[in-house]
Design a protein around this motif. Structure first.
Motif, PDB file in Angstrom:
ATOM      1  N   MET A   1       0.832  -1.181   0.000  1.00 42.94           N
ATOM      2  CA  MET A   1       0.000   0.000   0.000  1.00 42.94           C
ATOM      3  C   MET A   1       0.877   1.245   0.000  1.00 42.94           C
ATOM      4  O   MET A   1       2.087   1.159   0.052  1.00 42.94           O
ATOM      5  CB  MET A   1      -0.940  -0.008   1.210  1.00 42.94           C
ATOM      6  CG  MET A   1      -1.914  -1.212   1.256  1.00 42.94           C
ATOM      7  SD  MET A   1      -2.831  -1.587  -0.238  1.00 42.94           S
ATOM      8  CE  MET A   1      -4.157  -0.463  -0.235  1.00 42.94           C
ATOM      9  N   ALA A   2       0.250   2.391  -0.017  1.00 44.44           N
ATOM     10  CA  ALA A   2       0.971   3.658  -0.203  1.00 44.44           C
ATOM     11  C   ALA A   2       1.471   4.255   1.107  1.00 44.44           C
ATOM     12  O   ALA A   2       0.929   4.016   2.178  1.00 44.44           O
ATOM     13  CB  ALA A   2       0.066   4.659  -0.917  1.00 44.44           C
ATOM     14  N   ASN A   3       2.497   5.059   0.961  1.00 45.91           N
ATOM     15  CA  ASN A   3       3.071   5.845   2.040  1.00 45.91           C
ATOM     16  C   ASN A   3       2.601   7.285   1.805  1.00 45.91           C
ATOM     17  O   ASN A   3       2.988   7.893   0.806  1.00 45.91           O
ATOM     18  CB  ASN A   3       4.598   5.739   1.977  1.00 45.91           C
ATOM     19  CG  ASN A   3       5.245   5.738   3.320  1.00 45.91           C
ATOM     20  OD1 ASN A   3       4.589   5.650   4.340  1.00 45.91           O
ATOM     21  ND2 ASN A   3       6.561   5.841   3.314  1.00 45.91           N
ATOM     22  N   ILE A   4       1.782   7.820   2.702  1.00 50.75           N
ATOM     23  CA  ILE A   4       1.121   9.101   2.467  1.00 50.75           C
ATOM     24  C   ILE A   4       1.458  10.084   3.585  1.00 50.75           C
ATOM     25  O   ILE A   4       1.319   9.767   4.774  1.00 50.75           O
ATOM     26  CB  ILE A   4      -0.411   8.904   2.388  1.00 50.75           C
ATOM     27  CG1 ILE A   4      -0.742   7.902   1.291  1.00 50.75           C
ATOM     28  CG2 ILE A   4      -1.117  10.239   2.156  1.00 50.75           C
ATOM     29  CD1 ILE A   4      -2.159   7.368   1.338  1.00 50.75           C
ATOM     30  N   PRO A  48       5.242   9.444  -1.808  1.00 49.35           N
ATOM     31  CA  PRO A  48       4.879   9.860  -3.164  1.00 49.35           C
ATOM     32  C   PRO A  48       3.577  10.669  -3.230  1.00 49.35           C
ATOM     33  O   PRO A  48       3.359  11.411  -4.172  1.00 49.35           O
ATOM     34  CB  PRO A  48       4.743   8.550  -3.930  1.00 49.35           C
ATOM     35  CG  PRO A  48       4.569   7.494  -2.898  1.00 49.35           C
ATOM     36  CD  PRO A  48       5.196   7.989  -1.641  1.00 49.35           C
ATOM     37  N   LEU A  49       2.731  10.539  -2.189  1.00 52.08           N
ATOM     38  CA  LEU A  49       1.466  11.285  -2.167  1.00 52.08           C
ATOM     39  C   LEU A  49       1.425  12.158  -0.925  1.00 52.08           C
ATOM     40  O   LEU A  49       1.633  11.679   0.193  1.00 52.08           O
ATOM     41  CB  LEU A  49       0.269  10.324  -2.172  1.00 52.08           C
ATOM     42  CG  LEU A  49      -1.125  10.965  -2.075  1.00 52.08           C
ATOM     43  CD1 LEU A  49      -1.379  11.939  -3.226  1.00 52.08           C
ATOM     44  CD2 LEU A  49      -2.200   9.882  -2.041  1.00 52.08           C
ATOM     45  N   TRP A  50       1.174  13.442  -1.169  1.00 50.01           N
ATOM     46  CA  TRP A  50       1.031  14.408  -0.080  1.00 50.01           C
ATOM     47  C   TRP A  50      -0.403  14.909  -0.064  1.00 50.01           C
ATOM     48  O   TRP A  50      -0.938  15.302  -1.105  1.00 50.01           O
ATOM     49  CB  TRP A  50       1.943  15.610  -0.282  1.00 50.01           C
ATOM     50  CG  TRP A  50       3.408  15.323  -0.375  1.00 50.01           C
ATOM     51  CD1 TRP A  50       4.055  14.137  -0.117  1.00 50.01           C
ATOM     52  CD2 TRP A  50       4.426  16.247  -0.771  1.00 50.01           C
ATOM     53  NE1 TRP A  50       5.403  14.284  -0.322  1.00 50.01           N
ATOM     54  CE2 TRP A  50       5.664  15.572  -0.722  1.00 50.01           C
ATOM     55  CE3 TRP A  50       4.411  17.580  -1.146  1.00 50.01           C
ATOM     56  CZ2 TRP A  50       6.865  16.185  -1.037  1.00 50.01           C
ATOM     57  CZ3 TRP A  50       5.612  18.199  -1.468  1.00 50.01           C
ATOM     58  CH2 TRP A  50       6.824  17.507  -1.414  1.00 50.01           C
ATOM     59  N   HIS A  83       6.164  13.281  -7.150  1.00 50.17           N
ATOM     60  CA  HIS A  83       5.162  13.413  -6.097  1.00 50.17           C
ATOM     61  C   HIS A  83       3.818  13.856  -6.665  1.00 50.17           C
ATOM     62  O   HIS A  83       3.754  14.560  -7.666  1.00 50.17           O
ATOM     63  CB  HIS A  83       5.615  14.430  -5.043  1.00 50.17           C
ATOM     64  CG  HIS A  83       6.866  14.024  -4.337  1.00 50.17           C
ATOM     65  ND1 HIS A  83       6.878  13.157  -3.271  1.00 50.17           N
ATOM     66  CD2 HIS A  83       8.152  14.352  -4.566  1.00 50.17           C
ATOM     67  CE1 HIS A  83       8.115  12.976  -2.869  1.00 50.17           C
ATOM     68  NE2 HIS A  83       8.913  13.690  -3.643  1.00 50.17           N
ATOM     69  N   GLN A  84       2.765  13.412  -5.985  1.00 47.98           N
ATOM     70  CA  GLN A  84       1.414  13.859  -6.288  1.00 47.98           C
ATOM     71  C   GLN A  84       0.846  14.471  -5.015  1.00 47.98           C
ATOM     72  O   GLN A  84       1.335  14.200  -3.912  1.00 47.98           O
ATOM     73  CB  GLN A  84       0.540  12.693  -6.736  1.00 47.98           C
ATOM     74  CG  GLN A  84       0.988  12.105  -8.060  1.00 47.98           C
ATOM     75  CD  GLN A  84       0.097  10.949  -8.466  1.00 47.98           C
ATOM     76  OE1 GLN A  84      -0.077   9.996  -7.724  1.00 47.98           O
ATOM     77  NE2 GLN A  84      -0.466  11.047  -9.661  1.00 47.98           N
TER      78      GLN A  84
END
Length: 147
Positions: A1-4, A48-50, A83-84
Motif C-alpha cells: 500500500m501507499a506511504n502518504i 509519493p502522495l502528499w 510526487h502527487q
C-alpha cells in the motif's frame, strides 16, 4: 500500500483534527501515514502522495506553522515530479480570501513538477460546522485509486 504524508497548516488546530481523521481512514485501508505539522523536504522523499490539509490565516496567508515549509520550497526549488498531491482547504466564506492560503503552496508544488492526484476540496466552516465530515467523504470518493 501507499506511504502518504498529511501536511497540516493550522492556526487553531481544526485542520489537525481533519488530518488525523483522514490518516485514520487511510490506515484502515492499509496505507501508512504521517501527519506533519512542521513538514521538511528531507522527510518527504519517501512519500509519493502528499495531502495538504490547510486553513487560511489573515488576509489569504498560510498559517504560521507551515510557513517555514513554504519558504523552504521557494529557496530550494526542488524537483517534485515524483510526487502527487491532494488539497483539503478549510476556510470561512465570509472572508474574501476564502481558502486562498493553501493555494500558495499548491502553486509551488506545481511549479516544481508535482501533479494533482484528485480535485481539491474547499470546506466552508460556515456551511459545514463539522469539517471532518466533508473531508472524509471527499477521501472516500478517491481513496480506492491509491496504489
Amino acid at each position: 500500500m501507499a506511504n502518504i504524508a498529511l501536511l497540516v497548516g493550522t492556526t487553531l488546530g481544526g485542520t489537525e483534527y481533519i488530518a488525523d481523521d483522514l490518516a485514520a481512514q487511510l490506515v484502515a485501508k492499509g496505507h501508512q501515514t504521517s501527519v506533519m505539522l512542521d513538514p521538511n523536504l528531507a522527510e518527504l522523499a519517501d512519500y509519493p502522495l502528499w495531502i495538504l490539509v490547510c486553513s487560511t490565516h489573515g488576509a489569504g496567508d498560510l498559517p504560521d506553522n507551515i510557513q517555514p515549509f513554504y519558504k523552504q520550497l521557494m529557496l530550494e526549488n526542488p524537483d517534485l515530479s515524483q510526487h502527487q498531491f491532494a488539497l483539503c482547504a478549510v476556510g470561512d466564506s465570509s472572508y474574501d480570501t476564502f481558502c486562498q492560503g493553501p493555494e500558495k503552496l499548491i502553486s509551488l508544488f506545481e511549479a516544481a513538477g508535482a501533479k494533482a492526484f484528485v480535485d481539491k476540496i474547499q470546506i466552508d466552516v460556515q456551511r459545514d460546522p463539522i469539517p471532518e465530515e466533508p473531508a472524509l467523504s471527499w477521501l472516500s470518493d478517491w481513496e480506492d485509486q491509491i496504489i
